[in-house]
Design a protein around this motif. Structure first.
Motif, PDB file in Angstrom:
ATOM      1  N   GLY A  49       0.841  -1.355  -0.016  1.00 36.38           N
ATOM      2  CA  GLY A  49      -0.063   0.088   0.018  1.00 36.38           C
ATOM      3  C   GLY A  49       0.856   1.279   0.069  1.00 36.38           C
ATOM      4  N   GLY A  50       1.955   1.327  -0.036  1.00 37.02           N
ATOM      5  CA  GLY A  50       2.937   2.607   0.089  1.00 37.02           C
ATOM      6  C   GLY A  50       3.052   3.206   1.584  1.00 37.02           C
ATOM      7  N   ALA A  51       3.243   4.424   1.526  1.00 35.78           N
ATOM      8  CA  ALA A  51       3.486   5.279   2.531  1.00 35.78           C
ATOM      9  C   ALA A  51       2.105   5.142   3.483  1.00 35.78           C
ATOM     10  CB  ALA A  51       3.707   6.772   2.055  1.00 35.78           C
ATOM     11  N   LEU A  52       2.368   5.140   4.837  1.00 35.97           N
ATOM     12  CA  LEU A  52       1.304   5.379   5.647  1.00 35.97           C
ATOM     13  C   LEU A  52       1.162   6.644   6.395  1.00 35.97           C
ATOM     14  CD1 LEU A  52      -0.663   3.703   7.425  1.00 35.97           C
ATOM     15  CD2 LEU A  52       1.361   3.444   9.289  1.00 35.97           C
ATOM     16  N   ARG A  55      -3.083  10.032   8.922  1.00 31.36           N
ATOM     17  CA  ARG A  55      -4.634   9.515   9.185  1.00 31.36           C
ATOM     18  C   ARG A  55      -4.705   7.972   9.245  1.00 31.36           C
ATOM     19  NH1 ARG A  55      -9.163  13.316   6.203  1.00 31.36           N
ATOM     20  NH2 ARG A  55      -8.219  15.166   6.460  1.00 31.36           N
ATOM     21  N   GLY A  56      -3.484   7.423   9.162  1.00 34.09           N
ATOM     22  CA  GLY A  56      -3.554   5.952   9.357  1.00 34.09           C
ATOM     23  C   GLY A  56      -3.904   5.213   8.049  1.00 34.09           C
ATOM     24  N   ILE A  57      -4.052   6.092   6.937  1.00 33.46           N
ATOM     25  CA  ILE A  57      -4.381   5.624   5.587  1.00 33.46           C
ATOM     26  C   ILE A  57      -3.242   5.304   4.794  1.00 33.46           C
ATOM     27  CG2 ILE A  57      -5.925   6.175   3.584  1.00 33.46           C
ATOM     28  CD1 ILE A  57      -7.506   8.084   5.570  1.00 33.46           C
ATOM     29  N   ARG A  58      -3.303   4.211   3.883  1.00 28.07           N
ATOM     30  CA  ARG A  58      -2.090   3.786   3.196  1.00 28.07           C
ATOM     31  C   ARG A  58      -2.200   4.551   1.850  1.00 28.07           C
ATOM     32  NH1 ARG A  58       2.490   1.552   4.928  1.00 28.07           N
ATOM     33  NH2 ARG A  58       1.899   0.034   6.624  1.00 28.07           N
ATOM     34  N   GLU A  59      -1.037   4.969   1.264  1.00 24.59           N
ATOM     35  CA  GLU A  59      -0.955   5.765   0.115  1.00 24.59           C
ATOM     36  C   GLU A  59      -1.912   5.453  -1.114  1.00 24.59           C
ATOM     37  OE1 GLU A  59       2.526   6.680  -3.222  1.00 24.59           O
ATOM     38  OE2 GLU A  59       2.881   5.767  -1.472  1.00 24.59           O
ATOM     39  N   GLY A 217       1.362  15.329  -3.041  1.00 31.67           N
ATOM     40  CA  GLY A 217       1.483  16.042  -1.819  1.00 31.67           C
ATOM     41  C   GLY A 217       2.075  14.820  -0.668  1.00 31.67           C
ATOM     42  N   VAL A 218       2.243  15.443   0.526  1.00 28.98           N
ATOM     43  CA  VAL A 218       3.148  14.670   1.462  1.00 28.98           C
ATOM     44  C   VAL A 218       1.990  14.225   2.407  1.00 28.98           C
ATOM     45  CG1 VAL A 218       4.979  14.613   3.094  1.00 28.98           C
ATOM     46  CG2 VAL A 218       5.179  15.957   0.768  1.00 28.98           C
ATOM     47  N   ILE A 219       1.608  12.998   2.509  1.00 30.73           N
ATOM     48  CA  ILE A 219       0.510  12.685   3.356  1.00 30.73           C
ATOM     49  C   ILE A 219       0.754  12.302   4.772  1.00 30.73           C
ATOM     50  CG2 ILE A 219      -0.839  11.686   1.444  1.00 30.73           C
ATOM     51  CD1 ILE A 219      -0.033   8.874   2.109  1.00 30.73           C
TER      52      ILE A 219
END
Length: 259
Positions: A49-52, A55-59, A217-219
């Motif tokens: 899923g990529g970056a975490l 908000r705890g949501i995967r990229e 953008g940077v999540i």
């Protein structure tokens, strides 16, 4: 140590892009008109899923959402658009490039959302979810091209107009990928509009058409995650990409049926 590209080299790249585009157009005889073909690649997969984000949501969920909006907008603008994978599909990087090549796409755009190295992150919780948050502001978009792509000059030409349109949204590009630290040290080709060179990105080096990767953008940055999660900002980013594609096609002298 990574350094920004000189003005002279940037001028050479821009000139090369224009020259390659002109030669490509001049060398192709008119055929039956067809829409410009674009392949949009939502980065990562459900399994990876990529970056975490903060908000705890995967990229991957951010990527799928923006890619779907982009496909709809580009289709309405008259382009022939396809996705490399659906939201439930686990497709390898190599297979994405192969799909775009087999489809004879005219342009490849990979959609991602960004993170930062662990030294700039702290682990937090978002409700009952694990999450990561930056310890200092790291915000903005970034754009990547690969010199190993056979259409590098045209890739750079599209990256330029994409960077200019993203910049018009009022956000500065993030420059943290140029820092001389492990995992970064990317060559910054255009600091004002956020273009980096990253030769080994598989989806860019294995595609045979102009190819660009956009980090929207940077999540892991709370403010920037808020920006990319706002529906109005998503619509503005999608519009910026559509305008950039139109500008690229017009500048390159590529019209439907002559790509």
């Amino acid at each position: 140590m990574t350094r920004a590209i000189s003005r002279g080299r940037r001028a050479v790249l821009a000139g090369l892009a224009a020259g390659v585009s002109a030669v490509a157009c001049a060398s192709q005889s008119p055929a039956s008109p067809r829409a410009v073909r674009i392949v949009v690649d939502p980065g990562h997969t459900p399994a990876q899923g990529g970056a975490l984000g903060v908000r705890g949501i995967r990229e991957v969920l951010y990527n799928d959402r923006l890619a779907a909006q982009l496909v709809q907008a580009l289709t309405l603008a008259g382009f022939d658009v396809a996705l490399t994978r659906g939201p439930t599909e686990n497709v390898s990087l190599e297979a994405r490039a192969q799909y775009a090549n087999a489809r004879q796409a005219d342009l490849f755009l990979s959609i991602h959302h960004d993170s930062a190295q662990l030294q700039y992150l702290e682990k937090v919780t978002a409700g009952d979810l694990d999450a990561y948050r930056t310890t200092r502001p790291i915000a903005g978009y970034s754009i990547f091209v690969s010199q190993r792509n056979p259409r590098f000059a045209q890739s750079y030409a599209f990256a330029q107009v994409l960077g200019e349109e993203m910049r018009k949204l009022g956000r500065a590009p993030t420059l943290h990928h140029a820092e001389p630290i492990a995992g970064e040290s990317r060559e910054l080709l255009a600091p004002d509009i956020g273009i980096y060179r990253f030769d080994d990105l598989v989806v860019l080096r294995q595609t045979v058409m102009p190819a660009v990767l956009l980090e929207a953008g940077v999540i892991v940055d709370p403010a920037d995650e808020g920006y990319v999660s706002d529906p109005g900002n998503q619509a503005r980013m999608v519009h910026a990409v559509v305008v950039a594609v139109r500008r690229y096609v017009m500048t390159a002298g590529k019209t439907a049926g002559r790509m």
